[in-house]
Design an enzyme around this catalytic site. Structure first.
Site, PDB file in Angstrom:
ATOM      1  N   LYS A   1      42.136  44.915  45.241  1.00  0.00           N
ATOM      2  CA  LYS A   1      41.898  44.789  43.796  1.00  0.00           C
ATOM      3  C   LYS A   1      40.853  45.797  43.327  1.00  0.00           C
ATOM      4  CE  LYS A   1      43.432  40.068  44.258  1.00  0.00           C
ATOM      5  NZ  LYS A   1      43.191  38.619  44.224  1.00  0.00           N
TER       6      LYS A   1
ATOM      7  N   GLN B   1      38.392  34.609  44.060  1.00  0.00           N
ATOM      8  CA  GLN B   1      39.408  34.774  45.111  1.00  0.00           C
ATOM      9  C   GLN B   1      39.675  33.444  45.817  1.00  0.00           C
ATOM     10  OE1 GLN B   1      41.236  37.609  45.885  1.00  0.00           O
ATOM     11  NE2 GLN B   1      42.358  36.223  47.236  1.00  0.00           N
TER      12      GLN B   1
ATOM     13  N   ASP C   1      43.918  35.817  36.211  1.00  0.00           N
ATOM     14  CA  ASP C   1      44.775  35.272  37.270  1.00  0.00           C
ATOM     15  C   ASP C   1      45.877  34.387  36.679  1.00  0.00           C
ATOM     16  OD1 ASP C   1      44.395  36.133  39.869  1.00  0.00           O
ATOM     17  OD2 ASP C   1      42.765  34.730  40.312  1.00  0.00           O
TER      18      ASP C   1
END
Ligand code: BQF
Length: 295
Positions: free
Chosen positions: A52, A96, A119
């Site tokens: 990322k 995460q 997300d």
């Protein structure tokens, strides 16, 4: 059989994002910024966060990784989330997953401001998506849709069989492919661990999306001739002969399934890179919104 090349498609989309970023900067706007919060030292998670961070650099975003120890308390993590929610220089952030087991993923998901939920995991975001409103789509389902579009794979009236009912992949992709328009208009079956006659159901799929998290679960006898197979699985298995020490297996037994497919995604290099680029797309979308760019 045509191999779906997620590396090629993600590279093309990254170039497009990078162009848009340079146009924004030329017009006097700041760069989009994504922050990743990494709790603990899970090896795979470190790799994913690395992907990322690297992608942010490639598309011209600012980025930051906040690393927190494995024994981080809920209060400490909440404080970081609250600070990121309030920080106007941050367009979007991700925490995460998976988290260490003493922390609740659901409470973290619900604490992220929906305006920074790149997300796409917050229930408000999910609700908007399922209602067909403008929303940040979860990155893996969004990546699958991008692959379908790029290769012009027909979806209208097709039977799409999704294996796996997670909030992150199975449930949302089943919902998205059932929507009106392209890529959509599928008849969708969502299969899971309690599905009866799974093999027969999967074999009736024109499009099969394997997202159950069991390495090489889908075998040739489960696939209809000419089907499109999308493999979302990613299981690490030890491989001492490799310099990384491991290799990746999908949820599909690729070598035996591929000859029966019209299209199939490899692992690695299929859906995985698309997940990363769709996170970048969501971050760009968030930045434009925060900066008041309407075009
Ligand atoms: C590739 C993920 C399970 C649980 C949490 C490229 C990624 C993976 C593979 C990647 C994933 C999987 C990510 C490849 C992010 C996808 O070349 O095939 C990129 O970085 N992913 C994650 O952030 O959390 C996960 C899978």
């Amino acid at each position: 059989m045509k191999l779906i090349d997620g590396k090629e498609v993600s590279a093309a989309l990254k170039r497009k994002i990078a162009e848009e970023v340079e146009q924004m900067v030329a017009a006097g706007y700041r760069r989009p910024k994504l922050v990743a919060v990494l709790v603990g030292n899970d090896g795979a998670s470190q790799v994913y966060v690395g992907h990322k961070e690297r992608a942010c650099g490639e598309v011209g975003f600012d980025s930051e990784v906040i690393r927190m120890s494995a024994d981080t308390t809920e209060e400490e993590l909440n404080a970081v989330i609250d600070r990121l929610n309030a920080d106007d220089s941050v367009d979007g952030f991700i925490v995460q997953l998976p988290l260490p087991s003493h922390l609740s993923e659901q409470s973290v998901i619900e604490r992220v401001s929906p305006s920074k939920d790149v997300d796409g995991f917050h229930p408000e975001t999910t609700g908007r998506m399922i209602s067909g409103l403008d929303a940040y789509l979860p990155a893996t389902p969004a990546g699958i849709l991008e692959l379908i579009k790029y290769y012009g794979i027909e979806t209208a009236g097709k039977h799409c069989v999704v294996i796996g009912r997670s909030n992150i992949v199975g449930r949302p992709i089943a919902n998205l492919l059932s929507m009106k328009g392209y890529p959509g208009d599928c008849t969708v079956t969502l299969c899971h661990s309690r599905t009866k006659n799974l093999k027969e159901v999967v074999k009736s799929g024109d499009i099969v999306i394997a997202a159950l998290g069991i390495a090489e679960f889908v075998t040739a006898d489960m696939i209809k001739e000419g089907a499109t197979v999308i493999d979302v699985g990613i299981t690490r298995v030890e491989a001492p002969e490799r310099k990384s020490g491991f290799r990746l297996l999908g949820d599909v037994k690729f070598d035996e399934v591929a000859p029966h497919c019209s299209y199939i995604t490899p692992v690695p290099g299929g859906v995985g890179p698309m997940t990363i680029v769709c996170l970048m797309q969501n971050t760009l979308k968030a930045a434009r919104k925060h900066l008041g760019i309407t075009k």
